[in-house]
Design a protein around this motif. Structure first.
Motif, mmCIF file in Angstrom:
data_model
loop_
_atom_site.group_PDB
_atom_site.id
_atom_site.type_symbol
_atom_site.label_atom_id
_atom_site.label_comp_id
_atom_site.label_asym_id
_atom_site.label_seq_id
_atom_site.Cartn_x
_atom_site.Cartn_y
_atom_site.Cartn_z
ATOM 1 N N SER A 45 0.842 -1.188 0.000
ATOM 2 C CA SER A 45 0.000 0.000 0.000
ATOM 3 C C SER A 45 0.878 1.238 0.000
ATOM 4 O O SER A 45 1.941 1.259 0.600
ATOM 5 N N ASP A 46 0.375 2.270 -0.658
ATOM 6 C CA ASP A 46 1.054 3.557 -0.697
ATOM 7 C C ASP A 46 0.458 4.435 0.403
ATOM 8 O O ASP A 46 -0.761 4.659 0.409
ATOM 9 N N PRO A 47 1.269 4.918 1.336
ATOM 10 C CA PRO A 47 0.737 5.766 2.401
ATOM 11 C C PRO A 47 -0.075 6.949 1.872
ATOM 12 O O PRO A 47 -1.102 7.302 2.446
ATOM 13 N N ASN A 48 0.351 7.565 0.767
ATOM 14 C CA ASN A 48 -0.382 8.712 0.227
ATOM 15 C C ASN A 48 -1.772 8.319 -0.251
ATOM 16 O O ASN A 48 -2.719 9.094 -0.139
ATOM 17 N N MET A 49 -1.924 7.120 -0.776
ATOM 18 C CA MET A 49 -3.230 6.648 -1.218
ATOM 19 C C MET A 49 -4.178 6.533 -0.016
ATOM 20 O O MET A 49 -5.337 6.936 -0.080
ATOM 21 N N ILE A 50 -3.674 6.012 1.068
ATOM 22 C CA ILE A 50 -4.473 5.865 2.288
ATOM 23 C C ILE A 50 -4.833 7.237 2.849
ATOM 24 O O ILE A 50 -5.993 7.505 3.206
ATOM 25 N N ILE A 51 -3.866 8.143 2.892
ATOM 26 C CA ILE A 51 -4.096 9.487 3.428
ATOM 27 C C ILE A 51 -5.132 10.230 2.595
ATOM 28 O O ILE A 51 -6.066 10.832 3.132
ATOM 29 N N ASN A 52 -5.002 10.190 1.265
ATOM 30 C CA ASN A 52 -5.958 10.896 0.403
ATOM 31 C C ASN A 52 -7.358 10.321 0.539
ATOM 32 O O ASN A 52 -8.351 11.053 0.555
ATOM 33 N N SER A 53 -7.463 9.011 0.642
ATOM 34 C CA SER A 53 -8.773 8.387 0.811
ATOM 35 C C SER A 53 -9.405 8.781 2.147
ATOM 36 O O SER A 53 -10.604 9.056 2.222
ATOM 37 N N LEU A 54 -8.590 8.818 3.202
ATOM 38 C CA LEU A 54 -9.114 9.242 4.506
ATOM 39 C C LEU A 54 -9.567 10.696 4.482
ATOM 40 O O LEU A 54 -10.609 11.041 5.051
ATOM 41 N N LYS A 55 -8.819 11.565 3.813
ATOM 42 C CA LYS A 55 -9.220 12.977 3.712
ATOM 43 C C LYS A 55 -10.581 13.102 3.044
ATOM 44 O O LYS A 55 -11.433 13.864 3.505
ATOM 45 N N ASP A 56 -10.791 12.368 1.959
ATOM 46 C CA ASP A 56 -12.080 12.445 1.278
ATOM 47 C C ASP A 56 -13.184 11.766 2.066
ATOM 48 O O ASP A 56 -14.347 12.144 1.956
ATOM 49 N N TRP A 57 -12.863 10.763 2.865
ATOM 50 C CA TRP A 57 -13.861 10.108 3.716
ATOM 51 C C TRP A 57 -14.332 11.086 4.792
ATOM 52 O O TRP A 57 -15.501 11.126 5.160
ATOM 53 N N LEU A 58 -13.411 11.908 5.298
ATOM 54 C CA LEU A 58 -13.702 12.799 6.418
ATOM 55 C C LEU A 58 -14.199 14.181 6.003
ATOM 56 O O LEU A 58 -14.793 14.876 6.822
ATOM 57 N N ASP A 59 -13.950 14.595 4.753
ATOM 58 C CA ASP A 59 -14.317 15.967 4.378
ATOM 59 C C ASP A 59 -15.822 16.174 4.482
ATOM 60 O O ASP A 59 -16.599 15.228 4.537
ATOM 61 N N SER A 60 -16.236 17.432 4.515
ATOM 62 C CA SER A 60 -17.639 17.735 4.807
ATOM 63 C C SER A 60 -18.566 17.669 3.604
ATOM 64 O O SER A 60 -19.764 17.801 3.751
ATOM 65 N N GLY A 61 -18.035 17.470 2.418
ATOM 66 C CA GLY A 61 -18.907 17.467 1.258
ATOM 67 C C GLY A 61 -18.632 16.322 0.314
ATOM 68 O O GLY A 61 -17.575 15.708 0.334
ATOM 69 N N ASP A 62 -19.618 16.035 -0.506
ATOM 70 C CA ASP A 62 -19.479 14.999 -1.513
ATOM 71 C C ASP A 62 -19.490 15.692 -2.867
ATOM 72 O O ASP A 62 -20.497 15.755 -3.551
ATOM 73 N N ASP A 63 -18.356 16.265 -3.202
ATOM 74 C CA ASP A 63 -18.288 17.058 -4.416
ATOM 75 C C ASP A 63 -17.225 16.529 -5.348
ATOM 76 O O ASP A 63 -16.719 15.435 -5.174
ATOM 77 N N ASP A 64 -16.879 17.320 -6.329
ATOM 78 C CA ASP A 64 -15.879 16.906 -7.303
ATOM 79 C C ASP A 64 -14.452 17.171 -6.835
ATOM 80 O O ASP A 64 -13.508 16.900 -7.554
ATOM 81 N N ALA A 65 -14.292 17.699 -5.627
ATOM 82 C CA ALA A 65 -12.972 18.037 -5.114
ATOM 83 C C ALA A 65 -12.318 16.795 -4.508
ATOM 84 O O ALA A 65 -12.155 16.680 -3.307
ATOM 85 N N ILE A 66 -11.957 15.854 -5.363
ATOM 86 C CA ILE A 66 -11.294 14.634 -4.894
ATOM 87 C C ILE A 66 -9.875 14.981 -4.482
ATOM 88 O O ILE A 66 -9.171 15.686 -5.186
ATOM 89 N N THR A 67 -9.470 14.490 -3.340
ATOM 90 C CA THR A 67 -8.153 14.785 -2.794
ATOM 91 C C THR A 67 -7.106 13.885 -3.434
ATOM 92 O O THR A 67 -7.163 12.679 -3.289
ATOM 93 N N GLY A 68 -6.164 14.474 -4.148
ATOM 94 C CA GLY A 68 -5.090 13.702 -4.757
ATOM 95 C C GLY A 68 -5.605 12.747 -5.816
ATOM 96 O O GLY A 68 -6.753 12.778 -6.218
ATOM 97 N N LEU A 69 -4.734 11.868 -6.280
ATOM 98 C CA LEU A 69 -5.099 10.922 -7.323
ATOM 99 C C LEU A 69 -5.857 9.726 -6.791
ATOM 100 O O LEU A 69 -6.482 8.994 -7.541
ATOM 101 N N SER A 70 -5.813 9.514 -5.484
ATOM 102 C CA SER A 70 -6.397 8.292 -4.935
ATOM 103 C C SER A 70 -7.528 8.547 -3.947
ATOM 104 O O SER A 70 -7.960 7.638 -3.274
ATOM 105 N N GLY A 71 -8.006 9.774 -3.875
ATOM 106 C CA GLY A 71 -9.138 10.046 -3.002
ATOM 107 C C GLY A 71 -10.410 9.492 -3.611
ATOM 108 O O GLY A 71 -10.428 9.052 -4.757
ATOM 109 N N ALA A 72 -11.474 9.500 -2.863
ATOM 110 C CA ALA A 72 -12.741 8.957 -3.373
ATOM 111 C C ALA A 72 -13.910 9.621 -2.670
ATOM 112 O O ALA A 72 -13.805 10.037 -1.527
#
Length: 72
Positions: free
Chosen positions: A19-46
């Motif tokens: 696993s790539d630590p940055n992939m995990i970090i970006n996914s966690l940022k998008d999991w925690l952010d307050s909105g479900d928009d097009d602002a995906i964090t990094g290449l591996s956010g969701a």
């Protein structure tokens, strides 16, 4: 800081996780952010569109975690 922490945690495993630590970090940022928009964090956010495509489908939390089981 989070990347260094994850790299240290990975180093504790006998067989290093593939696993790539940055992939995990970006996914966690998008999991925690307050909105479900097009602002995906990094290449591996969701956002919810990714999670709703999984089996079983579910929505992105878009808020603080209630328990660590949400990360699994």
């Amino acid at each position: 800081m989070w990347e260094r922490l994850l790299e240290h945690v990975f180093s504790l495993f006998e067989a290093q996780p593939d696993s790539d630590p940055n992939m995990i970090i970006n996914s966690l940022k998008d999991w925690l952010d307050s909105g479900d928009d097009d602002a995906i964090t990094g290449l591996s956010g969701a956002e919810s569109d990714y999670y709703e495509g999984l089996e079983p489908p579910y929505s992105c939390k878009n808020g603080p975690m209630d328990n660590l089981g949400e990360v699994a």
